[in-house]
Design a protein around this motif. Structure first.
Motif, PDB file in Angstrom:
ATOM      1  N   PHE A  60      -6.632  -7.144   3.938  1.00  0.00           N
ATOM      2  CA  PHE A  60      -5.955  -5.882   4.188  1.00  0.00           C
ATOM      3  C   PHE A  60      -6.794  -4.692   3.715  1.00  0.00           C
ATOM      4  N   SER A  61      -6.613  -3.576   4.415  1.00  0.00           N
ATOM      5  CA  SER A  61      -7.226  -2.313   4.013  1.00  0.00           C
ATOM      6  C   SER A  61      -6.267  -1.179   4.330  1.00  0.00           C
ATOM      7  N   VAL A  62      -6.443  -0.060   3.657  1.00  0.00           N
ATOM      8  CA  VAL A  62      -5.711   1.169   3.959  1.00  0.00           C
ATOM      9  C   VAL A  62      -6.737   2.281   4.121  1.00  0.00           C
ATOM     10  N   GLY A  63      -6.357   3.319   4.858  1.00  0.00           N
ATOM     11  CA  GLY A  63      -7.307   4.399   5.061  1.00  0.00           C
ATOM     12  C   GLY A  63      -6.650   5.615   5.662  1.00  0.00           C
ATOM     13  N   VAL A  64      -7.476   6.580   6.017  1.00  0.00           N
ATOM     14  CA  VAL A  64      -7.002   7.800   6.655  1.00  0.00           C
ATOM     15  C   VAL A  64      -8.115   8.341   7.534  1.00  0.00           C
TER      16      VAL A  64
ATOM     17  N   LEU B 258     -11.815   7.428   6.002  1.00  0.00           N
ATOM     18  CA  LEU B 258     -12.031   6.661   4.785  1.00  0.00           C
ATOM     19  C   LEU B 258     -11.202   5.387   4.867  1.00  0.00           C
ATOM     20  N   GLU B 259     -11.769   4.273   4.356  1.00  0.00           N
ATOM     21  CA  GLU B 259     -11.036   3.008   4.366  1.00  0.00           C
ATOM     22  C   GLU B 259     -11.291   2.279   3.058  1.00  0.00           C
ATOM     23  N   PHE B 260     -10.233   1.712   2.476  1.00  0.00           N
ATOM     24  CA  PHE B 260     -10.334   1.009   1.208  1.00  0.00           C
ATOM     25  C   PHE B 260      -9.824  -0.420   1.369  1.00  0.00           C
ATOM     26  N   GLN B 261     -10.569  -1.384   0.860  1.00  0.00           N
ATOM     27  CA  GLN B 261     -10.092  -2.763   0.823  1.00  0.00           C
ATOM     28  C   GLN B 261      -9.068  -2.907  -0.298  1.00  0.00           C
ATOM     29  N   VAL B 262      -7.911  -3.512   0.026  1.00  0.00           N
ATOM     30  CA  VAL B 262      -6.869  -3.725  -0.981  1.00  0.00           C
ATOM     31  C   VAL B 262      -6.439  -5.188  -1.039  1.00  0.00           C
TER      32      VAL B 262
ATOM     33  N   GLU C  90      -3.566   5.079   7.954  1.00  0.00           N
ATOM     34  CA  GLU C  90      -3.471   3.808   8.675  1.00  0.00           C
ATOM     35  C   GLU C  90      -3.582   2.625   7.725  1.00  0.00           C
ATOM     36  N   GLY C  91      -3.169   1.451   8.226  1.00  0.00           N
ATOM     37  CA  GLY C  91      -3.377   0.187   7.536  1.00  0.00           C
ATOM     38  C   GLY C  91      -3.918  -0.828   8.532  1.00  0.00           C
ATOM     39  N   ARG C  92      -4.764  -1.742   8.044  1.00  0.00           N
ATOM     40  CA  ARG C  92      -5.367  -2.742   8.929  1.00  0.00           C
ATOM     41  C   ARG C  92      -5.209  -4.140   8.345  1.00  0.00           C
ATOM     42  N   TYR C  93      -5.127  -5.117   9.247  1.00  0.00           N
ATOM     43  CA  TYR C  93      -5.174  -6.532   8.870  1.00  0.00           C
ATOM     44  C   TYR C  93      -6.357  -7.166   9.602  1.00  0.00           C
ATOM     45  N   TYR C  94      -7.307  -7.744   8.829  1.00  0.00           N
ATOM     46  CA  TYR C  94      -8.484  -8.412   9.396  1.00  0.00           C
ATOM     47  C   TYR C  94      -8.226  -9.923   9.397  1.00  0.00           C
ATOM     48  N   PHE C  95      -8.474 -10.556  10.507  1.00  0.00           N
ATOM     49  CA  PHE C  95      -8.212 -11.987  10.620  1.00  0.00           C
ATOM     50  C   PHE C  95      -9.213 -12.812   9.808  1.00  0.00           C
ATOM     51  N   ASN C  96     -10.459 -12.354   9.711  1.00  0.00           N
ATOM     52  CA  ASN C  96     -11.502 -13.113   9.012  1.00  0.00           C
ATOM     53  C   ASN C  96     -11.678 -12.598   7.593  1.00  0.00           C
ATOM     54  N   GLU C  97     -12.290 -11.458   7.462  1.00  0.00           N
ATOM     55  CA  GLU C  97     -12.451 -10.791   6.171  1.00  0.00           C
ATOM     56  C   GLU C  97     -12.513  -9.305   6.407  1.00  0.00           C
TER      57      GLU C  97
ATOM     58  N   GLY D  15      -4.250  11.231  -0.890  1.00  0.00           N
ATOM     59  CA  GLY D  15      -3.292  10.133  -0.971  1.00  0.00           C
ATOM     60  C   GLY D  15      -3.913   8.811  -0.608  1.00  0.00           C
ATOM     61  N   ALA D  16      -4.758   8.795   0.421  1.00  0.00           N
ATOM     62  CA  ALA D  16      -5.427   7.543   0.800  1.00  0.00           C
ATOM     63  C   ALA D  16      -6.389   7.083  -0.272  1.00  0.00           C
ATOM     64  N   VAL D  17      -7.098   8.024  -0.877  1.00  0.00           N
ATOM     65  CA  VAL D  17      -8.020   7.646  -1.947  1.00  0.00           C
ATOM     66  C   VAL D  17      -7.260   7.037  -3.111  1.00  0.00           C
ATOM     67  N   MET D  18      -6.146   7.656  -3.508  1.00  0.00           N
ATOM     68  CA  MET D  18      -5.369   7.109  -4.624  1.00  0.00           C
ATOM     69  C   MET D  18      -4.806   5.744  -4.283  1.00  0.00           C
ATOM     70  N   LEU D  19      -4.371   5.544  -3.036  1.00  0.00           N
ATOM     71  CA  LEU D  19      -3.869   4.233  -2.642  1.00  0.00           C
ATOM     72  C   LEU D  19      -4.971   3.198  -2.716  1.00  0.00           C
ATOM     73  N   GLY D  20      -6.169   3.590  -2.344  1.00  0.00           N
ATOM     74  CA  GLY D  20      -7.290   2.649  -2.410  1.00  0.00           C
ATOM     75  C   GLY D  20      -7.661   2.277  -3.822  1.00  0.00           C
TER      76      GLY D  20
END
Length: 551
Positions: A56-60, A48-52, A92-99, A14-19
């Protein structure tokens, strides 16, 4: 346990498909990580983490420990009374302040774990039940965390993160670590901490990643600059130097490049000079040079074949001859006659050009009913030879009667009309018509190198090497001067090389090459110039702001 593994696999997929969702395909990246602190518990884990997006990124994350002791090989140690088996999955989901993948970030996750623990010491005795009992059950929770990421190396980075999750623990309690009876079923809220020191790997090196949006200025003068995405490069295969066949084809419609060869299933009435054909008397397959215009036609054919034969740049030669017979007479006889007429022309040309007989294609198409139908449809209304009723009757006969001999019998049943058909339409049908000369060119070494090696380098964005290969080969450089598609390829490679080297003079030369190629007819060069019109200024503006921000 099988059910647990299925849940873990489902979440990872599921995380891979979301990425892979097209949030921003041009900037999308993937990262793989391992939590070193989680390793310290003896648990195999990965994330695993994907930039979206730009921030923002999503991962598992997942962990799995199927053995009860700290390490798998400690299972036979009788002095070790701990019992800890579990698996965990946490989207999980992440928000990066810079990049994305750099600097400070905030995150949220959902945790599911299934556990079987007993006699496990916990920091500050946070979970005394786990130290004095065996607990078996599941835990669902949502959490928040914060962290920092930095890049010590091009592909590798380090992350530290900390947070906490709160949720529901549902487990059965037993009165000792390894045995004993069940003493209760517990359902209660629980808080668990999250700590991580992650070692992460990105396939794309840091200095190759697209930069994020840059925001500068005050509240009233905010400017958003997005890293420009390079335009799609347009390339078209370059043709080699003009051959003798090319020159003949520009003058004579019946000399044709072999890639345009098609089998003739339907023989329409030929347009003026679109084919060469010789004619024969009725029911005759003897070739007479003095008959009609045969001598001139045969001489032209022989001359063209010899020119192409002797041209070193010609790779293939094919002389296609289709024999025909008029619609008068029995069909079996006319089928044989059409084959004989095609073969006699091939024999004539073969004997005089010394071109192997295997390069002659001879086909007998029998009676020329297709041609006859087109002749009828070309007769204008109220023509001198045929009236409207006669043309309609003849076309109805051709379209609706499938048997050729029956058609002819019905046509002969109207003698006056039949005689007009013979006198007006059938003379040209007694021929070995549709004689065409096909050829192909043998590309020279420079053209082959350009279309194979150099185009491949440009497609792989290895522009520097493409420029070196072109400049090091005099023949390729000469091709660039006279072939617009070659000039387009060199211009593209030189343009991107000049950008990397910050060489304005080379950049202007590249644009000049593309302009010249476009004027000489290269549509690919025209498309590339349109790409530069957008990409060039955007890149300059973006780089200027980057330099300003890093001062």
């Amino acid at each position: 346990m099988v059910k647990c593994l299925k849940i873990l696999a489902f979440c990872f997929v599921g995380a891979v498909m979301l990425g892979l969702l097209p949030f921003r395909a041009a900037a999308q990246e993937i990262s793989v990580r391992n939590n070193l602190l989680y390793d310290a518990s003896g648990t195999v884990n990965a994330g695993l983490e994907f930039q979206v997006g730009d921030h923002f990124s999503v991962g598992v994350n997942g962990g799995f420990k199927s053995w009860p002791r700290f390490l798998a090989w400690d299972n036979d140690n009788v002095n070790n009374t701990t019992h800890w088996r579990h698996f965990l999955v946490a989207p999980e989901g992440r928000y990066y302040f810079n990049e994305v993948f750099k600097g400070a970030f905030l995150g949220a996750d959902f945790i599911y774990t299934h556990f079987n623990v007993g006699d496990v010491p916990t920091p500050f005795h946070m979970y005394p039940e786990a130290e004095n009992n065996r607990l078996q059950g599941s835990y669902w929770a949502g959490g928040l965390f914060a962290g920092w990421a930095w890049w010590p190396w091009q592909h590798w980075r380090i992350e530290i993160e900390a947070g906490a999750a709160m949720g529901l623990a549902a487990y059965d309690r037993y009165d000792c670590a390894h045995c004993g009876s069940k003493t209760g079923e517990v359902r209660k809220p629980a808080v668990v901490p999250k700590l991580g020191v992650n070692l992460a790997w990105n396939p794309v090196a840091r200095d190759k990643r697209p930069r994020p949006d840059v925001m500068v200025g005050g509240r009233d003068t905010l400017t958003v600059l997005t890293a420009p995405v390079a335009f799609v490069v347009h390339l078209k295969e370059a043709a080699g130097p003009q051959s003798a066949g090319d020159r003949l084809a520009s003058q004579k419609p019946w000399v044709i490049p072999i890639e345009k060869y098609r089998p003739l299933d339907y023989l329409t009435r030929p347009g003026k000079d679109s084919i060469q054909y010789v004619v024969f008397p009725v029911s005759d397959a003897r070739l007479d040079q003095a008959y009609a215009n045969n001598g001139k036609v045969l001489a032209e054919l022989q001359n063209a074949i010899e020119i192409i034969r002797d041209d070193e740049s010609t790779d293939e030669l094919l002389v296609s001859i289709v024999g025909l017979a008029s619609i008068e007479g029995p069909q079996p006889q006319n089928d044989t006659l059409s084959v004989q007429r095609a073969r006699v022309v091939a024999d004539y040309l073969n004997a005089r050009t010394f071109v192997s007989r295997k390069f002659f294609e001879t086909i007998g198409k029998g009676e020329a009913w297709d041609w006859f139908k087109d002749q009828l449809e070309a007769i204008p209304d109220g023509g001198d030879a045929f009236n409207k009723e006669e043309v309609a009757w003849l076309l109805n006969l051709v379209y609706n009667e499938k048997n050729a001999d029956v058609r002819e019998q019905q046509l002969r049943s109207r003698p006056a009309l039949y005689q007009k058909v013979v006198n007006t339409l059938l003379e040209d049908q007694r021929n070995a018509g549709y004689i065409r000369v096909y050829y192909s060119n043998k590309p020279d070494a420079a053209t082959r190198k350009l279309n194979a090696l150099i185009y491949s380098l440009i497609g792989a964005k290895k522009y520097h090497r493409a420029v070196k290969e072109i400049q090091a080969d005099e023949a390729v450089m000469a091709l660039v001067q006279k072939n617009p598609e070659a000039a387009n390829a060199y211009g593209v490679a030189l343009y991107f090389t000049a950008l990397d080297n910050k060489d304005e003079a080379a950049g202007k030369e590249a644009v000049g090459l593309l302009q010249k190629a476009a004027l000489e007819g290269s549509e690919a060069a025209a498309q590339n110039l349109k790409g530069i019109e957008t990409y060039g200024p955007a890149r300059k503006e973006y780089e200027a702001w980057q330099e300003l921000l890093h001062e």
